[in-house]
Design a protein around this motif. Structure first.
Motif, short mmCIF file in Angstrom:
data_model
loop_
_atom_site.label_atom_id
_atom_site.label_comp_id
_atom_site.label_asym_id
_atom_site.label_seq_id
_atom_site.Cartn_x
_atom_site.Cartn_y
_atom_site.Cartn_z
N LYS A 142 0.83 -1.21 0.00
CA LYS A 142 0.00 0.00 0.00
C LYS A 142 0.86 1.26 0.00
CE LYS A 142 -3.62 -2.37 2.60
NZ LYS A 142 -4.31 -2.45 3.90
N ALA A 143 1.96 1.23 0.76
CA ALA A 143 2.86 2.38 0.78
C ALA A 143 3.50 2.60 -0.59
CB ALA A 143 3.95 2.17 1.84
N LEU A 144 3.70 1.52 -1.35
CA LEU A 144 4.29 1.64 -2.68
C LEU A 144 3.26 1.99 -3.76
CD1 LEU A 144 6.64 -1.46 -2.45
CD2 LEU A 144 7.37 0.92 -2.54
N ASN A 168 -9.71 -10.87 5.52
CA ASN A 168 -9.61 -9.42 5.72
C ASN A 168 -8.99 -8.69 4.53
OD1 ASN A 168 -10.63 -9.30 8.45
ND2 ASN A 168 -8.73 -10.26 9.10
N SER A 169 -8.57 -9.42 3.52
CA SER A 169 -7.92 -8.79 2.37
C SER A 169 -8.87 -7.92 1.57
CB SER A 169 -7.34 -9.86 1.43
OG SER A 169 -6.41 -10.69 2.08
N ILE A 170 -8.34 -6.86 0.99
CA ILE A 170 -9.09 -6.04 0.03
C ILE A 170 -9.29 -6.86 -1.23
CG2 ILE A 170 -8.99 -3.98 -1.42
CD1 ILE A 170 -7.34 -2.65 0.81
N THR A 171 -10.50 -6.87 -1.75
CA THR A 171 -10.79 -7.71 -2.92
C THR A 171 -11.38 -6.96 -4.10
OG1 THR A 171 -12.94 -8.28 -1.99
CG2 THR A 171 -11.11 -9.79 -1.51
N ASP A 172 -11.59 -5.65 -3.98
CA ASP A 172 -12.13 -4.91 -5.13
C ASP A 172 -11.38 -3.59 -5.30
OD1 ASP A 172 -14.04 -2.53 -4.05
OD2 ASP A 172 -14.11 -4.24 -2.69
N TYR A 173 -11.37 -3.13 -6.52
CA TYR A 173 -10.59 -1.95 -6.92
C TYR A 173 -11.03 -0.70 -6.18
CZ TYR A 173 -8.48 1.43 -10.19
OH TYR A 173 -7.76 2.45 -10.76
N LEU A 176 -9.68 -0.61 -2.73
CA LEU A 176 -8.24 -0.35 -2.76
C LEU A 176 -7.98 1.14 -2.94
CD1 LEU A 176 -5.29 -1.30 -2.83
CD2 LEU A 176 -5.56 -1.64 -5.30
N LEU A 177 -8.70 1.78 -3.86
CA LEU A 177 -8.52 3.21 -4.07
C LEU A 177 -8.83 4.00 -2.80
CD1 LEU A 177 -10.05 3.76 -7.64
CD2 LEU A 177 -7.63 3.58 -6.99
N SER A 178 -9.87 3.62 -2.10
CA SER A 178 -10.22 4.28 -0.84
C SER A 178 -9.11 4.12 0.19
CB SER A 178 -11.54 3.71 -0.31
OG SER A 178 -11.87 4.29 0.94
N GLU A 179 -8.57 2.91 0.28
CA GLU A 179 -7.48 2.65 1.22
C GLU A 179 -6.24 3.47 0.86
OE1 GLU A 179 -5.46 0.48 4.41
OE2 GLU A 179 -7.56 0.84 3.90
N GLN A 189 2.04 6.72 5.23
CA GLN A 189 2.05 5.67 6.25
C GLN A 189 0.91 4.69 5.97
OE1 GLN A 189 1.84 7.69 10.03
NE2 GLN A 189 3.23 9.30 9.29
N ALA A 190 1.26 3.41 5.92
CA ALA A 190 0.27 2.38 5.58
C ALA A 190 0.19 1.35 6.70
CB ALA A 190 0.65 1.70 4.27
N ARG A 191 -0.91 0.62 6.71
CA ARG A 191 -1.08 -0.42 7.72
C ARG A 191 -1.94 -1.54 7.15
NH1 ARG A 191 -4.24 4.02 11.23
NH2 ARG A 191 -6.21 4.07 10.09
N GLU A 192 -1.80 -2.69 7.75
CA GLU A 192 -2.68 -3.81 7.41
C GLU A 192 -2.85 -4.67 8.66
OE1 GLU A 192 -1.86 -7.39 6.69
OE2 GLU A 192 0.25 -7.36 6.07
N HIS A 193 -4.07 -5.17 8.79
CA HIS A 193 -4.41 -5.98 9.97
C HIS A 193 -4.93 -7.32 9.49
CE1 HIS A 193 -6.56 -7.28 13.64
NE2 HIS A 193 -5.62 -6.59 14.26
N CYS A 194 -4.07 -8.33 9.53
CA CYS A 194 -4.44 -9.70 9.16
C CYS A 194 -4.92 -9.80 7.72
CB CYS A 194 -5.51 -10.24 10.11
SG CYS A 194 -5.05 -10.18 11.85
#
Length: 255
Positions: A142-144, A168-173, A176-179, A189-194
């Protein structure tokens, strides 16, 4: 294993002759590789056109390596420098937080991990340098992805379903754009939880080179049994400092 392409193999065979020879003529290459003369001339013409070989002197009858090979070698050396400096910065960051630290780069829609330092805790994330993961499932990814233009993101992901690694993964475009918009709002700064591992949470920050381009990202990965809001805040500060340290090593000047 994918089927090898004979013409490409022959082109590489020609290039590799120049590892031991500064210059070669077409007849010499034909003899060394035992290839048809017509095939050699066609391959030489293509390699010259693409800049991998050039004519030696003014006669045009002899060849030497062209600038394109140098450019590829320089790019490879730059990658090695990033891996080396990334390892040093990851070691410093891991000593500060005693958690697993990764350095990753983006290749298409994947993250490639080029440096890693393990946590000293008995319970820690299991990973390896050279591993690839879907960028949309990781804090490093996400940071990249966040600095990319809308056009580039559309090229990479538009109209496609994003494969999940966990529930918990993002599965739609659109998600992802919102994230990524949130990542940009947090200065990268990015983060991911599980999202890439059911038992791990991560924070990440971008790494810049001398031209202020994002070339990598640093992450800190922690088993969720040690994760809470306070830990996230503390490690976010740690990873930002670590990424800034690596950026400085790569010639970036903040501000």
């Amino acid at each position: 294993m994918a089927r090898a392409v004979p013409a490409l193999q022959r082109a590489f065979d020609i290039l590799e002759l120049f590892l031991d020879e500064a210059e070669l003529s077409a007849p010499e290459i034909t003899t060394k590789l035992e290839l048809p003369r017509t095939t050699v001339h066609e391959l030489l013409g293509t390699l010259v056109e693409r800049g991998y070989l050039t004519h030696a002197g003014g006669s045009g009858s002899r060849y030497r390596l062209g600038v394109r090979g140098f450019q590829l070698g320089s790019a490879y050396a730059d990658r090695l420098d990033l891996a080396r400096e990334g390892q040093l910065a990851a070691e410093e960051t891991s000593r500060e937080c005693n958690e697993t630290v990764h350095i990753g780069i983006r290749e298409g829609t994947e993250v490639l991990y080029v440096a890693k330092v393990d946590s000293g805790h008995p319970v820690r994330m299991v990973s390896a340098v050279g591993r690839r993961l879907p960028a949309h499932c990781t804090a490093v990814g996400k940071a990249l992805l966040a600095p990319l233009s809308a056009e580039k993101l559309e090229e990479l992901y538009g109209g496609s379903t994003l494969p999940p690694m966990t529930a918990n993964s993002i599965t739609d475009y659109r998600s992802l754009l919102s994230e990524l918009a949130e990542v940009r709002a947090r200065s990268g700064q990015a983060r991911e939880h599980c999202e890439s591992n059911d038992s791990v949470a991560c924070v990440a920050a971008p790494v810049y080179d001398h031209s202020s381009e994002v070339v990598a990202a640093m992450s800190i990965a922690v088993p969720i049994l040690r994760w809470d809001e306070r830990v996230e805040r503390e490690l976010t500060g740690t990873v930002v400092r670590g990424a800034a340290n690596l950026s400085e090593r790569l010639g970036h000047r903040a501000g």
